[in-house]
Motif scaffolding. Sequence first.
Motif, PDB file in Angstrom:
ATOM      1  N   SER A   5       0.860  -1.181   0.000  1.00 43.36           N
ATOM      2  CA  SER A   5       0.000   0.000   0.000  1.00 43.36           C
ATOM      3  C   SER A   5       0.893   1.227   0.000  1.00 43.36           C
ATOM      4  CB  SER A   5      -0.899   0.009   1.245  1.00 43.36           C
ATOM      5  OG  SER A   5      -1.658   1.199   1.315  1.00 43.36           O
ATOM      6  N   ALA A   6       0.352   2.343  -0.493  1.00 39.76           N
ATOM      7  CA  ALA A   6       1.102   3.591  -0.402  1.00 39.76           C
ATOM      8  C   ALA A   6       1.067   4.128   1.025  1.00 39.76           C
ATOM      9  CB  ALA A   6       0.525   4.619  -1.370  1.00 39.76           C
ATOM     10  N   TYR A   7      -0.048   3.830   1.736  1.00 40.11           N
ATOM     11  CA  TYR A   7      -0.186   4.302   3.118  1.00 40.11           C
ATOM     12  C   TYR A   7      -1.220   3.448   3.826  1.00 40.11           C
ATOM     13  CZ  TYR A   7      -1.622   7.164   7.087  1.00 40.11           C
ATOM     14  OH  TYR A   7      -1.937   7.599   8.343  1.00 40.11           O
ATOM     15  N   ASP A   8      -0.908   3.033   5.037  1.00 40.97           N
ATOM     16  CA  ASP A   8      -1.848   2.282   5.863  1.00 40.97           C
ATOM     17  C   ASP A   8      -1.660   2.743   7.304  1.00 40.97           C
ATOM     18  OD1 ASP A   8      -3.142   0.378   7.503  1.00 40.97           O
ATOM     19  OD2 ASP A   8      -2.970  -1.150   5.956  1.00 40.97           O
ATOM     20  N   PRO A   9      -2.652   3.452   7.878  1.00 37.63           N
ATOM     21  CA  PRO A   9      -2.486   3.992   9.232  1.00 37.63           C
ATOM     22  C   PRO A   9      -2.320   2.923  10.305  1.00 37.63           C
ATOM     23  CG  PRO A   9      -4.765   4.200   8.487  1.00 37.63           C
ATOM     24  CD  PRO A   9      -3.959   3.774   7.302  1.00 37.63           C
ATOM     25  N   HIS A  10      -2.806   1.699  10.024  1.00 38.62           N
ATOM     26  CA  HIS A  10      -2.713   0.627  11.013  1.00 38.62           C
ATOM     27  C   HIS A  10      -1.419  -0.180  10.876  1.00 38.62           C
ATOM     28  CE1 HIS A  10      -6.834   1.574  11.992  1.00 38.62           C
ATOM     29  NE2 HIS A  10      -7.195   1.374  10.734  1.00 38.62           N
TER      30      HIS A  10
END
Length: 246
Positions: A78-83
């Motif tokens: 992913s480019a970004y995953d807060p978890h």
Amino acid sequence: MEEQVRLNKYMASCGIGSRRHCDTLIRAGKVCVNGQHPELGQKITPGKDTVEYEGRPLVPSPEDTHLILHKPRGVIVSAYDPHNPYTVYDLLKEKGITVPGLQYVGRLDKDSEGLLLFTTRGDLNNALTHPRFEIKKEYSVLVADEIPDTVIARVLSRGIVSEGELLRAGRILRRDSTSEGVWYTVTLYEGKNRQIRRMVSTMGTRVLRLIRHQFATLRLGDVSYGEYRYLTGREIRGICRKVHLS
């Protein structure tokens, strides 16, 4: 006179996606040209007009980049995953790879490993992940228990339903048994979410390891765990031919 190009073609050259996908983004109002929302089919002059996507200026890569990563377990695609803050882009950045517009092609879940393709060509990414091309993907799969031959034969002939969705495999071949479990080679021509894990679960066992070692005409080969390599010109031409691109 400076040459103009269609906005969707320019966006695709920046790695945003296919031209059709770019048209969808334009319709959704996520694109601006010189501070204004453009119309479908609008042309721009690269280097003169300013194009922004969600407030970010779009600049084409000077040349296309294609590489494969031997994705380790535990890294998010992913480019970004807060978890799960550590992603494949963080891994590549640690290795000095910070190419604008670099996109992963398809996905591997967090616990899977193996070949993950990256490209800056949005049209190539879109084609390689489109179901109509039935791109071959081959995996080594370690499962906890041996799967009966009758179950494998039934799955290969009819498919298997998981969560209301029909899943199919092109091949399921038993390789060898170890103290950890049983290894199989599984070939897919579709790419549904967590497909192999769901199929194996429905067949009565569970996946212990899942390693992708082939995608289209590309093979993982001797790329070390967590490392990457760039594609050769011959490999690039090969995957482009698979999806009728030049």
